[in-house]
Design a protein around this motif. Sequence first.
Motif, PDB file in Angstrom:
ATOM      1  N   PHE A   2       0.854  -0.955   0.011  1.00 46.27           N
ATOM      2  CA  PHE A   2       0.159   0.071  -0.025  1.00 46.27           C
ATOM      3  C   PHE A   2       0.914   1.305   0.061  1.00 46.27           C
ATOM      4  O   PHE A   2       0.506   2.403  -0.890  1.00 46.27           O
ATOM      5  CB  PHE A   2      -1.064   0.041   1.168  1.00 46.27           C
ATOM      6  CG  PHE A   2      -1.885  -1.353   1.070  1.00 46.27           C
ATOM      7  CD1 PHE A   2      -2.912  -1.394   0.193  1.00 46.27           C
ATOM      8  CD2 PHE A   2      -1.753  -2.469   1.920  1.00 46.27           C
ATOM      9  CE1 PHE A   2      -3.671  -2.602  -0.243  1.00 46.27           C
ATOM     10  CE2 PHE A   2      -2.416  -3.426   1.766  1.00 46.27           C
ATOM     11  CZ  PHE A   2      -3.504  -3.577   0.979  1.00 46.27           C
ATOM     12  N   THR A   3       2.166   1.147   0.766  1.00 49.66           N
ATOM     13  CA  THR A   3       2.963   2.459   0.601  1.00 49.66           C
ATOM     14  C   THR A   3       3.548   2.665  -0.810  1.00 49.66           C
ATOM     15  O   THR A   3       3.791   3.727  -1.259  1.00 49.66           O
ATOM     16  CB  THR A   3       4.019   2.283   1.649  1.00 49.66           C
ATOM     17  OG1 THR A   3       3.433   1.740   2.969  1.00 49.66           O
ATOM     18  CG2 THR A   3       5.222   3.420   1.832  1.00 49.66           C
ATOM     19  N   ALA A   4       3.662   1.427  -1.542  1.00 45.35           N
ATOM     20  CA  ALA A   4       4.232   1.582  -2.894  1.00 45.35           C
ATOM     21  C   ALA A   4       3.359   1.946  -4.019  1.00 45.35           C
ATOM     22  O   ALA A   4       3.617   2.037  -5.011  1.00 45.35           O
ATOM     23  CB  ALA A   4       4.679  -0.022  -3.264  1.00 45.35           C
ATOM     24  N   GLY A   5       1.922   2.391  -3.607  1.00 45.46           N
ATOM     25  CA  GLY A   5       1.018   2.731  -4.339  1.00 45.46           C
ATOM     26  C   GLY A   5      -0.283   1.731  -4.513  1.00 45.46           C
ATOM     27  O   GLY A   5      -1.188   2.306  -5.349  1.00 45.46           O
ATOM     28  N   GLY A   6      -0.213   0.797  -3.698  1.00 47.62           N
ATOM     29  CA  GLY A   6      -1.395  -0.235  -3.764  1.00 47.62           C
ATOM     30  C   GLY A   6      -2.688   0.291  -3.026  1.00 47.62           C
ATOM     31  O   GLY A   6      -2.525   1.293  -2.232  1.00 47.62           O
ATOM     32  N   ASP A   7      -3.914   0.230  -3.558  1.00 45.39           N
ATOM     33  CA  ASP A   7      -5.132   0.568  -3.047  1.00 45.39           C
ATOM     34  C   ASP A   7      -6.104  -0.802  -3.006  1.00 45.39           C
ATOM     35  O   ASP A   7      -5.448  -1.964  -3.228  1.00 45.39           O
ATOM     36  CB  ASP A   7      -5.789   1.443  -3.514  1.00 45.39           C
ATOM     37  CG  ASP A   7      -5.956   1.446  -5.190  1.00 45.39           C
ATOM     38  OD1 ASP A   7      -6.120   0.240  -5.739  1.00 45.39           O
ATOM     39  OD2 ASP A   7      -6.101   2.229  -5.863  1.00 45.39           O
ATOM     40  N   SER A   8      -7.251  -0.651  -2.578  1.00 47.97           N
ATOM     41  CA  SER A   8      -7.862  -1.784  -2.353  1.00 47.97           C
ATOM     42  C   SER A   8      -8.315  -2.520  -3.838  1.00 47.97           C
ATOM     43  O   SER A   8      -8.433  -3.654  -3.997  1.00 47.97           O
ATOM     44  CB  SER A   8      -9.445  -1.675  -1.633  1.00 47.97           C
ATOM     45  OG  SER A   8     -10.202  -0.643  -2.269  1.00 47.97           O
TER      46      SER A   8
END
Length: 158
Positions: free
Chosen positions: A93-99
């Motif tokens: 999620f820190t690397a750009g991921g979302d749900s």
Amino acid sequence: TASGVSMTADGLRSALSGIVPEYMVPHHIEFYETMPVSANGKIDRKTIIRDLNGKSCIVREEDLPQGELEIRIADIWKKILKIENISRNDDFFTAGGDSLSATRFVQTLQNENITSEPLPLRTLFSTPTIASISGYIENNNLWVAGCSEGNSFEEGTL
């Protein structure tokens, strides 16, 4: 800075290392005079991620994905998150991921025959690094080792 407080990347990393586990201390830190905001006034995460991905982040040798499973997971993350360099300790999620991208990741694991059964989406939220999700898959005997798309067998066929 305007507040009279100055911080260096090394100083921030040092402070964080006393608070969080080593794998959570970021390798690359970017400082902004003002945070980019979207039209609705919220912090513009996409702009920040794009800025950070545009920088050449060097991943240390010991932080590279290890073993076939971690390498395959890293390859999926790179495609889904549209990034080039990734550490085995980077947070999805820190690397750009979302749900939405998390859902695509879990589906890709199943579609590419990496896991023997669907991985619950909540697992990625509780094990968000390549190292931790790989460990979860291995510890729960979900990895279809050595199988790749196209060479797995359908039940009842040989």
